[in-house]
Design an enzyme around this catalytic site. Structure first.
Site, short mmCIF file in Angstrom:
data_model
loop_
_atom_site.label_atom_id
_atom_site.label_comp_id
_atom_site.label_asym_id
_atom_site.label_seq_id
_atom_site.Cartn_x
_atom_site.Cartn_y
_atom_site.Cartn_z
N GLY A 46 0.84 -1.20 0.00
CA GLY A 46 0.00 0.00 0.00
C GLY A 46 0.87 1.24 0.00
O GLY A 46 1.98 1.22 0.55
N GLN A 51 3.43 9.97 0.52
CA GLN A 51 4.69 9.25 0.77
C GLN A 51 5.70 9.48 -0.36
O GLN A 51 6.90 9.25 -0.16
CB GLN A 51 4.44 7.74 0.94
CG GLN A 51 3.67 7.41 2.22
CD GLN A 51 3.42 5.92 2.34
OE1 GLN A 51 2.46 5.41 1.80
NE2 GLN A 51 4.31 5.23 3.02
N CYS A 97 5.30 0.07 7.41
CA CYS A 97 5.06 1.21 6.53
C CYS A 97 6.34 1.51 5.76
O CYS A 97 7.43 1.52 6.36
CB CYS A 97 4.65 2.43 7.36
SG CYS A 97 4.36 3.91 6.39
N LEU A 98 6.21 1.76 4.46
CA LEU A 98 7.39 2.07 3.64
C LEU A 98 8.07 3.35 4.13
O LEU A 98 9.26 3.53 3.87
CB LEU A 98 6.98 2.21 2.17
CG LEU A 98 6.65 0.89 1.46
CD1 LEU A 98 5.99 1.16 0.11
CD2 LEU A 98 7.90 0.04 1.28
N HIS A 139 -4.91 2.30 7.19
CA HIS A 139 -3.52 2.75 7.29
C HIS A 139 -3.25 3.86 6.26
O HIS A 139 -2.66 4.89 6.59
CB HIS A 139 -2.60 1.54 7.07
CG HIS A 139 -1.14 1.86 7.06
ND1 HIS A 139 -0.27 1.43 8.05
CD2 HIS A 139 -0.38 2.57 6.18
CE1 HIS A 139 0.95 1.87 7.78
NE2 HIS A 139 0.91 2.56 6.65
N GLU A 140 -3.70 3.64 5.02
CA GLU A 140 -3.42 4.61 3.94
C GLU A 140 -4.24 5.89 4.11
O GLU A 140 -3.74 6.98 3.82
CB GLU A 140 -3.65 3.98 2.56
CG GLU A 140 -2.81 2.75 2.25
CD GLU A 140 -1.32 2.92 2.48
OE1 GLU A 140 -0.81 4.06 2.43
OE2 GLU A 140 -0.63 1.91 2.72
N HIS A 143 -2.54 8.25 6.33
CA HIS A 143 -1.50 9.05 5.67
C HIS A 143 -2.08 10.34 5.07
O HIS A 143 -1.43 11.38 5.08
CB HIS A 143 -0.85 8.25 4.53
CG HIS A 143 0.25 7.32 4.97
ND1 HIS A 143 1.40 7.76 5.58
CD2 HIS A 143 0.38 5.98 4.86
CE1 HIS A 143 2.19 6.72 5.82
NE2 HIS A 143 1.59 5.62 5.41
#
Ligand code: QAP
Ligand code: CO
Length: 173
Positions: A46, A51, A97-98, A139-140, A143
Site C-alpha cells: 500500500g 509518501q 510502513c514504507l 492505514h493509507e 497518511h
C-alpha cells in the site's frame, strides 16, 4: 514510468493534510502508475501519494494473492478521495510502513468497513473490506490526514519505537 523517492519518518511533509483531487487527467494517471512502480520496487502492498511528496487524497493497494503471494497489477486498487461510511468490529494487525522502514507493531483497527471513493476517471465507487484490505485502507487513509501508524502505539510501544529509531540512526552514521 519511474520509481519515486519515498519520504521517511521523521520527514515533516508526512504530517501534511492531503487535498481532494478534482482533476482526473493524464497527470493523475502517470502519478498512479509511478506510485505503483515505486511500491512494487520497495516491496510494499500500500502507498499514499504523500509518501512520494504529493499532498493529494490518492492511495493504492495491491494485496498479494495465493500461495506465492503474487501481486497482480490488475488487482491494484486505485482509491481517490476516500470516505469511510461505515465501520464494524475491531481487529489487531501487525503493521509496517514504507515510510517507517524495518519497524513493525500490532495496531488495533476496525475489522470491517464500507468505503466510498472515486476511481482514476472520477467515477464514484463503493467497496466493502475486511481483514487485511480493511487494515490497509485505514492505514493509507491515515497518511492522507498526516497520521502514521506509530502515532497509534501505546506509550510503552512508542518508547520501543523511539529507541529502535535512534539506534538505526546511529548505525547509519
Ligand atoms: C501499509 O505497508 C499496511 O518496513 C502498507 O522494510 C501495513 O506496504 C497495510 C514495507 C500493514 C496493511 C497492513 C515495510 C516494506 C512495506 C518495511 C507496506 C520494509 C519494507 C510496508
Ligand atoms: Co504507510
Amino acid at each position: 514510468m519511474a520509481v519515486l523517492e519515498i519520504l521517511q519518518y521523521p520527514n515533516k511533509k508526512l504530517r501534511a493534510r492531503s487535498s481532494e483531487v478534482h482533476v482526473f487527467d493524464s497527470t493523475l494517471h502517470t502519478l498512479l502508475e509511478d506510485m505503483h512502480e515505486t511500491m512494487l520496487a520497495r516491496k510494499g502492498i500500500g502507498l499514499a501519494a504523500i509518501q512520494v511528496g504529493i499532498p493529494k487524497r490518492i492511495l493504492i493497494i495491491n494485496l498479494p494473492q495465493g500461495e506465492e503471494g503474487t501481486q497482480h497489477p490488475e488487482d491494484c486498487l486505485e482509491i481517490i478521495n476516500p470516505v469511510i461510511t461505515h465501520t464494524e468490529g475491531s481487529i489487531l494487525w501487525r503493521e509496517g510502513c514504507l515510510s517507517v522502514p524495518e519497524f513493525y507493531e500490532e495496531i488495533e483497527r476496525h475489522a470491517n468497513l464500507t468505503l466510498a471513493y472515486q476511481d482514476r476517471h472520477g467515477e464514484s465507487k463503493m467497496l466493502q473490506a475486511s481483514e487485511l484490505l480493511s487494515v490497509a485502507i485505514q492505514h493509507e487513509i491515515d497518511h492522507l490526514n498526516g497520521v502514521l501508524f506509530v502515532d497509534k502505539l501505546s506509550m510503552l510501544k512508542r518508547k520501543k519505537f523511539e529507541k529502535e529509531f535512534k539506534k538505526a540512526l546511529k548505525s547509519e552514521g
